[in-house]
Every structure is written in C-alpha cells, then in structure tokens.
Design an enzyme around this catalytic site. Structure first.
Site, PDB file in Angstrom:
ATOM      1  N   GLN A   1       0.839  -1.189   0.000  1.00  0.00           N
ATOM      2  CA  GLN A   1       0.000   0.000   0.000  1.00  0.00           C
ATOM      3  C   GLN A   1       0.873   1.235   0.000  1.00  0.00           C
ATOM      4  O   GLN A   1       1.824   1.340   0.779  1.00  0.00           O
ATOM      5  CB  GLN A   1      -0.920   0.022   1.221  1.00  0.00           C
ATOM      6  CG  GLN A   1      -1.760   1.301   1.324  1.00  0.00           C
ATOM      7  CD  GLN A   1      -2.803   1.247   2.415  1.00  0.00           C
ATOM      8  OE1 GLN A   1      -3.300   0.185   2.764  1.00  0.00           O
ATOM      9  NE2 GLN A   1      -3.147   2.403   2.967  1.00  0.00           N
ATOM     10  N   GLY A   2       0.565   2.161  -0.886  1.00  0.00           N
ATOM     11  CA  GLY A   2       1.267   3.427  -0.939  1.00  0.00           C
ATOM     12  C   GLY A   2       0.373   4.551  -0.459  1.00  0.00           C
ATOM     13  O   GLY A   2      -0.708   4.315   0.086  1.00  0.00           O
ATOM     14  N   ALA A   3       0.824   5.772  -0.685  1.00  0.00           N
ATOM     15  CA  ALA A   3       0.049   6.927  -0.233  1.00  0.00           C
ATOM     16  C   ALA A   3      -1.222   7.110  -1.043  1.00  0.00           C
ATOM     17  O   ALA A   3      -2.213   7.649  -0.542  1.00  0.00           O
ATOM     18  CB  ALA A   3       0.908   8.190  -0.332  1.00  0.00           C
ATOM     19  N   GLU A   4      -1.210   6.643  -2.295  1.00  0.00           N
ATOM     20  CA  GLU A   4      -2.342   6.885  -3.181  1.00  0.00           C
ATOM     21  C   GLU A   4      -3.144   5.636  -3.521  1.00  0.00           C
ATOM     22  O   GLU A   4      -4.281   5.746  -3.979  1.00  0.00           O
ATOM     23  CB  GLU A   4      -1.844   7.517  -4.495  1.00  0.00           C
ATOM     24  CG  GLU A   4      -1.223   8.886  -4.344  1.00  0.00           C
ATOM     25  CD  GLU A   4      -2.249   9.957  -4.026  1.00  0.00           C
ATOM     26  OE1 GLU A   4      -3.419   9.785  -4.410  1.00  0.00           O
ATOM     27  OE2 GLU A   4      -1.880  10.958  -3.393  1.00  0.00           O
TER      28      GLU A   4
ATOM     29  N   LYS B   1      -4.909  -2.601  -9.057  1.00  0.00           N
ATOM     30  CA  LYS B   1      -4.502  -1.356  -8.411  1.00  0.00           C
ATOM     31  C   LYS B   1      -5.755  -0.570  -8.053  1.00  0.00           C
ATOM     32  O   LYS B   1      -6.542  -0.203  -8.927  1.00  0.00           O
ATOM     33  CB  LYS B   1      -3.613  -0.515  -9.333  1.00  0.00           C
ATOM     34  CG  LYS B   1      -3.179   0.811  -8.699  1.00  0.00           C
ATOM     35  CD  LYS B   1      -2.249   1.567  -9.620  1.00  0.00           C
ATOM     36  CE  LYS B   1      -1.802   2.885  -9.002  1.00  0.00           C
ATOM     37  NZ  LYS B   1      -0.859   3.618  -9.861  1.00  0.00           N
TER      38      LYS B   1
ATOM     39  N   ASP C   1       6.943  10.523 -12.418  1.00  0.00           N
ATOM     40  CA  ASP C   1       7.240   9.980 -11.082  1.00  0.00           C
ATOM     41  C   ASP C   1       8.076   8.710 -11.201  1.00  0.00           C
ATOM     42  O   ASP C   1       7.760   7.681 -10.605  1.00  0.00           O
ATOM     43  CB  ASP C   1       5.939   9.696 -10.332  1.00  0.00           C
ATOM     44  CG  ASP C   1       6.163   9.385  -8.851  1.00  0.00           C
ATOM     45  OD1 ASP C   1       7.181   9.851  -8.296  1.00  0.00           O
ATOM     46  OD2 ASP C   1       5.336   8.673  -8.258  1.00  0.00           O
TER      47      ASP C   1
END
Length: 240
Positions: free
Chosen positions: A22-25, A41, A142
């Site tokens: 899990q990431g920030a987004e 995703k 990114d």
C-alpha cells in the site's frame, strides 16, 4: 479493456485478492481476473479530501494512466508488446495481467551487488525503456526503480530459462504522466529518477542509465539539459 463507472467493491472482494503493498495513493493486490493471474490497483478514497475533489483527482489519474497506456500501444509497439495488458478499469481501479517470474528493479538491485554486471545490465535496459517512453511523446512524472520489472526470459523452443533478463515497464504507474516532447520536461523526468536512485540505491552508477538513454534517443541534448536541471535543484536545496 472494459471501462465502467460503478462501485467495484463487490466486483473485487478483498477476501479473494492478496494485498501486495500500500502506498500513499493506492493499494496493489494480486489475484485472478476471469481465472487468469492478475494485478489490481485500487485508488482508495481519501477521507481528508472533500469527496468531490477526491473523486476528481482520482478520475484524472486513472485517465492519465489509461491515456499513456493507449498512446504507448499506438506509438511504441516494441515497448508495448512486453507490457502487461490492461484488462479492466473504472473510476478507482485498474486490473492488468500479471507478469510472472519477475521482480521490480528496486528488489533486483537489493538482491545483487550494486556494481555487478546484472545491475549494470538492468540500468542499461531501463535507459532504453525510458527513451522509448519519451519517444512516444510521454513524460512519466514519477519515475523510480519500482516502475520497472526484471523478467526472466525463456527459450521459445524448450520453455527453459535462457539466463537472460528483460526489463519491462509497469503500465499502471502513469498517474502523474503528461504529453510532452520538450527537452526540459524529459530532463526533469530523468532528474526525478536520478534523485530516487540516489536515495534508495546510492552505490548504483546512474551514468550507465544515462549512457543507454542517450544512445537510444540519438542525442545528448537532453542529458545536457539535465545538467541545468541539477543546478536548479541544488540551488533550491541550498536556499531551503
């Protein structure tokens, strides 16, 4: 590719999907889509945002990812045929086919000596892939080593591993991408990747990547522009 505008929580019950990270987004899961290995995703809701703003930003980033995927498919067949296939999308989710026998470049570097021939080859291949992205008229926005996979290539006749590896692009990390062919934007893309590598893999020789990138692009103009971007970055750090 199927696109619908609905609440897909019932379509992707979490007891049937394994959370990878899990990431920030977003959250990334592994599971099956119509009995085939797949990656999901999910751009989850941000409760600290106004619902209207959250929905707008999420839609924009999903749209950017799909637009970049479709553009690569039309303009860069060599790159596209090695990528995962996008199988489904809606306002918050993208499902793609899973690339088996692969690990992301960040993990690959961590498991090998930074100065090894294997890491040098991965960096060289990454340079080719980023040059292909840029030649398609896309800047990623990114770039990190986690945006690429190292896949083991098998012999077409025997099905046995050849001992060769191929760096392939992950198609669901283009949420901040945009269309551009300027040297400035491309150089900023390279600078973002360079800073990411310096932070996570400081012993890696980024010059190997730049050499490959320049050869594939057929010009040193962008690498020269990168020097200017670096200088501006250092000034900002010095000023604070």
């Amino acid at each position: 590719m199927t696109a619908v505008d609905d609440d897909s929580s019932s379509k992707f019950p979490k007891d049937k999907w394994t959370l990878l990270f899990q990431g920030a987004e977003s959250r990334v899961y592994k599971g099956e889509y119509y009995s085939k290995p797949a990656i999901l995703k999910e751009r989850f809701k941000k409760t600290y945002r106004l619902p209207e703003l959250d929905q707008k930003l999420t839609k924009e980033r999903i749209r950017a990812e799909l637009k970049a995927y479709e553009k690569i498919g039309k303009r860069c067949k060599e790159l596209f045929q090695l990528m995962s296939t996008v199988l489904y999308s809606d306002d918050r989710n993208i499902v793609m086919s899973e690339i088996t026998d692969a690990q992301n470049v960040s993990e690959f570097i961590n498991k090998n000596e930074p100065s090894s021939a294997a890491v040098a080859d991965a960096l060289f291949q990454m340079g080719v892939v980023v040059a292909q992205i840029h030649s398609c008229g896309i800047v990623h926005g990114d770039l990190t080593t986690s945006n690429f996979l190292v896949k083991q290539i098998e012999d077409d006749t025997t099905g046995e591993p050849e001992g060769n590896r191929k760096v392939v692009l992950i198609p669901i990390d283009f949420g901040l991408s945009s269309s551009s062919v300027t040297d400035e934007d491309r150089a900023v893309d390279l600078y973002v990747l360079e800073r990411a590598i310096e932070s996570t893999h400081p012993q890696v020789d980024f010059a190997l990547f730049l050499q490959s990138y320049q050869e594939k692009m057929g010009t040193d103009k962008i690498n020269k522009k990168l020097d200017q971007v670096r200088m501006r970055g250092r000034k900002r750090l010095a000023i604070g």
